[in-house]
Design a protein around this motif. Structure first.
Motif, PDB file in Angstrom:
ATOM      1  N   SER A 165       0.857  -1.194   0.000  1.00 57.81           N
ATOM      2  CA  SER A 165       0.000   0.000   0.000  1.00 57.81           C
ATOM      3  C   SER A 165       0.893   1.245   0.000  1.00 57.81           C
ATOM      4  CB  SER A 165      -0.911  -0.013   1.229  1.00 57.81           C
ATOM      5  OG  SER A 165      -1.855   1.035   1.172  1.00 57.81           O
ATOM      6  N   PRO A 166       1.256   1.741  -1.171  1.00 60.07           N
ATOM      7  CA  PRO A 166       2.235   2.832  -1.284  1.00 60.07           C
ATOM      8  C   PRO A 166       1.835   4.127  -0.595  1.00 60.07           C
ATOM      9  CG  PRO A 166       1.857   1.768  -3.411  1.00 60.07           C
ATOM     10  CD  PRO A 166       0.802   1.253  -2.481  1.00 60.07           C
ATOM     11  N   ASN A 167       0.551   4.358  -0.393  1.00 56.64           N
ATOM     12  CA  ASN A 167       0.110   5.627   0.182  1.00 56.64           C
ATOM     13  C   ASN A 167       0.158   5.660   1.700  1.00 56.64           C
ATOM     14  OD1 ASN A 167      -0.453   6.773  -2.348  1.00 56.64           O
ATOM     15  ND2 ASN A 167      -2.498   5.850  -2.388  1.00 56.64           N
ATOM     16  N   LYS A 168       0.343   4.527   2.341  1.00 59.36           N
ATOM     17  CA  LYS A 168       0.358   4.489   3.807  1.00 59.36           C
ATOM     18  C   LYS A 168       1.754   4.790   4.322  1.00 59.36           C
ATOM     19  CE  LYS A 168      -3.627   1.531   4.524  1.00 59.36           C
ATOM     20  NZ  LYS A 168      -4.134   1.712   3.166  1.00 59.36           N
ATOM     21  N   THR A 169       1.806   5.614   5.378  1.00 63.56           N
ATOM     22  CA  THR A 169       3.094   6.047   5.911  1.00 63.56           C
ATOM     23  C   THR A 169       3.211   5.731   7.396  1.00 63.56           C
ATOM     24  OG1 THR A 169       2.282   8.266   6.494  1.00 63.56           O
ATOM     25  CG2 THR A 169       3.163   7.956   4.258  1.00 63.56           C
ATOM     26  N   ILE A 170       4.451   5.717   7.867  1.00 61.15           N
ATOM     27  CA  ILE A 170       4.704   5.490   9.294  1.00 61.15           C
ATOM     28  C   ILE A 170       4.148   6.646  10.107  1.00 61.15           C
ATOM     29  CG2 ILE A 170       6.535   5.316  11.031  1.00 61.15           C
ATOM     30  CD1 ILE A 170       8.236   3.889   8.922  1.00 61.15           C
ATOM     31  N   GLU A 171       4.298   7.859   9.601  1.00 59.53           N
ATOM     32  CA  GLU A 171       3.763   9.027  10.315  1.00 59.53           C
ATOM     33  C   GLU A 171       2.248   8.940  10.453  1.00 59.53           C
ATOM     34  OE1 GLU A 171       7.670  10.063   8.574  1.00 59.53           O
ATOM     35  OE2 GLU A 171       5.851   9.116   7.776  1.00 59.53           O
ATOM     36  N   GLY A 172       1.578   8.499   9.394  1.00 54.62           N
ATOM     37  CA  GLY A 172       0.136   8.319   9.460  1.00 54.62           C
ATOM     38  C   GLY A 172      -0.255   7.259  10.468  1.00 54.62           C
ATOM     39  N   ALA A 173       0.503   6.148  10.502  1.00 54.83           N
ATOM     40  CA  ALA A 173       0.220   5.068  11.439  1.00 54.83           C
ATOM     41  C   ALA A 173       0.365   5.535  12.880  1.00 54.83           C
ATOM     42  CB  ALA A 173       1.149   3.886  11.166  1.00 54.83           C
ATOM     43  N   ILE A 174       1.405   6.313  13.145  1.00 58.41           N
ATOM     44  CA  ILE A 174       1.624   6.827  14.500  1.00 58.41           C
ATOM     45  C   ILE A 174       0.520   7.798  14.892  1.00 58.41           C
ATOM     46  CG2 ILE A 174       3.148   8.237  15.935  1.00 58.41           C
ATOM     47  CD1 ILE A 174       5.499   7.073  14.330  1.00 58.41           C
ATOM     48  N   GLY A 175       0.157   8.701  13.973  1.00 56.70           N
ATOM     49  CA  GLY A 175      -0.905   9.672  14.261  1.00 56.70           C
ATOM     50  C   GLY A 175      -2.232   8.987  14.508  1.00 56.70           C
ATOM     51  N   GLY A 176      -2.580   8.009  13.683  1.00 59.90           N
ATOM     52  CA  GLY A 176      -3.826   7.279  13.877  1.00 59.90           C
ATOM     53  C   GLY A 176      -3.854   6.530  15.188  1.00 59.90           C
ATOM     54  N   THR A 177      -2.717   5.955  15.576  1.00 61.11           N
ATOM     55  CA  THR A 177      -2.632   5.215  16.842  1.00 61.11           C
ATOM     56  C   THR A 177      -2.802   6.145  18.034  1.00 61.11           C
ATOM     57  OG1 THR A 177      -1.166   3.551  15.844  1.00 61.11           O
ATOM     58  CG2 THR A 177      -1.166   3.726  18.255  1.00 61.11           C
ATOM     59  N   LEU A 178      -2.137   7.296  17.996  1.00 62.07           N
ATOM     60  CA  LEU A 178      -2.244   8.251  19.106  1.00 62.07           C
ATOM     61  C   LEU A 178      -3.675   8.755  19.281  1.00 62.07           C
ATOM     62  CD1 LEU A 178       1.030  10.346  18.628  1.00 62.07           C
ATOM     63  CD2 LEU A 178       0.546   8.637  20.393  1.00 62.07           C
ATOM     64  N   MET A 179      -4.330   9.069  18.174  1.00 65.83           N
ATOM     65  CA  MET A 179      -5.700   9.568  18.260  1.00 65.83           C
ATOM     66  C   MET A 179      -6.653   8.469  18.713  1.00 65.83           C
ATOM     67  SD  MET A 179      -5.356  12.692  17.755  1.00 65.83           S
ATOM     68  CE  MET A 179      -7.108  13.081  17.834  1.00 65.83           C
TER      69      MET A 179
END
Length: 263
Positions: A165-179
Motif C-alpha cells: 500500500s504505497p500511500n500508507k506512511t509510518i507518520e500516518g500510522a503513528i498519528g492514527g494510533t495516538l488519536m
C-alpha cells in the motif's frame, strides 16, 4: 470531499450505529449483509488470480456459524468447522476444477475471513457491557482510519508498506494510533474500564485496524484489483469498508473475554 462518498459514508455509519445500539436481530441482519457481499467480492477478487473458491460453501458455512452464534450454540462450533472444511474438500472433489488445492484452501480461508471473523461482532455485543465495548471498537477503528489518512497526508514521508500500500506512511500510522488512544480513554473511562485495559485496547484496535487494512490491500494487490467492487458509491466495496474491522473484532472480543478478568 465527494458528495456521493460523504452521503454513502453517512448512511453506512448511521445504519451500523443503529444496528449496534439495537443489537439482536438488527445486528445479526447487518452482519449477514456484510458477510454476503464481502464473500461475493472475495470470490470475484480470487478469480483474477486464477483461483475459484466456492461462494456457495462460504455462504453456507457462514450461515451455519451465524445461526449457532445467534442461538448461543457455541458447543457446536467445532462440528460446524469440521463439516465446512469437509464440504470444501468434497466440492472440489466433485466439481473437478483446477487448481484443486488452491480452490480448497481459498474456500476455507474465505469462510474464515469473510464469515467467521466478522461474526465475532455478535459475540462482542453479547458480552456483559457489550454495547459499550462495541461502540468503543466501532469508533476506535473509525478514528484510526481517519487520522491515519489525515496525518499521513500532512506529514507522511516514510512508507509503511511500500509494496502493498504505497500511500500508507509510518507518520500516518503513528498519528492514527495516538488519536485512537485518546478516543479509547474518552470512551473507556465512562464505561468502567480500568486505565490499563483502556491503553491495551487502544493499542490493539489501532494496530489491528491497520493490519486488517493492509491484509485486504495485500489480497487485492496480489490479484491485481484496485477495489473489491463498486457497490458503495465513493467507497468501493464492502470489503474495502470493513477491512479494518475484520481482524480487530475477534482480537478485541478474545481480549475482553479471556484477559480482562486476569488482572
Amino acid at each position: 470531499m465527494d458528495s456521493k462518498r460523504l452521503a454513502t459514508g453517512l448512511v453506512i455509519g448511521l445504519t451500523s450505529l443503529f444496528a449496534i445500539m439495537q443489537g439482536g436481530i438488527w445486528l445479526a441482519l447487518l452482519v449477514s449483509i456484510v458477510v454476503f457481499y464481502a464473500s461475493k467480492e472475495y470470490t470475484i477478487i480470487l478469480r483474477h488470480k486464477g483461483f475459484f473458491p466456492s461462494l456457495k460453501i462460504i455462504l453456507a458455512s457462514s450461515l451455519i456459524f451465524a445461526s449457532l452464534a445467534y442461538f448461543n450454540k457455541f458447543d457446536l462450533i467445532p462440528l460446524a468447522f469440521t463439516l465446512s472444511a469437509m464440504m470444501a474438500l468434497m466440492w472440489v472433489l466433485f466439481r473437478g476444477r483446477q487448481p484443486y488445492i488452491a480452490n480448497v484452501a481459498t474456500t476455507v480461508f474465505g469462510f474464515l475471513y469473510c464469515g467467521w471473523f466478522p461474526l465475532h461482532l455478535l459475540f462482542l455485543r453479547n458480552l456483559p457491557e457489550g454495547l459499550g465495548y462495541t461502540v468503543l471498537l466501532f469508533f476506535g477503528v473509525l478514528v484510526t482510519d481517519t487520522f491515519c489518512y489525515v496525518f499521513g497526508s500532512r506529514y507522511g514521508k516514510h512508507k509503511l508498506a511500500a509494496v502493498i500500500s504505497p500511500n500508507k506512511t509510518i507518520e500516518g500510522a503513528i498519528g492514527g494510533t495516538l488519536m485512537c488512544m485518546v478516543f479509547t480513554i474518552a470512551i473507556g473511562l465512562p464505561i468502567g474500564l480500568p486505565w490499563y485495559h483502556i491503553l491495551i485496547l487502544g493499542l490493539l484496535i489501532a494496530a489491528f485496524a491497520q493490519i486488517g487494512d493492509l491484509c485486504e490491500s495485500m489480497i487485492k494487490r496480489d490479484a491485481g484489483v484496485k477495489d473489491s467492487s463498486n457497490v458503495l458509491p465513493g467507497h468501493g466495496g464492502f470489503l474495502d469498508r470493513t477491512d479494518s474491522y475484520i481482524l480487530t473484532i475477534p482480537v478485541v472480543y478474545y481480549y475482553l473475554e479471556y484477559f480482562r478478568g486476569l488482572f
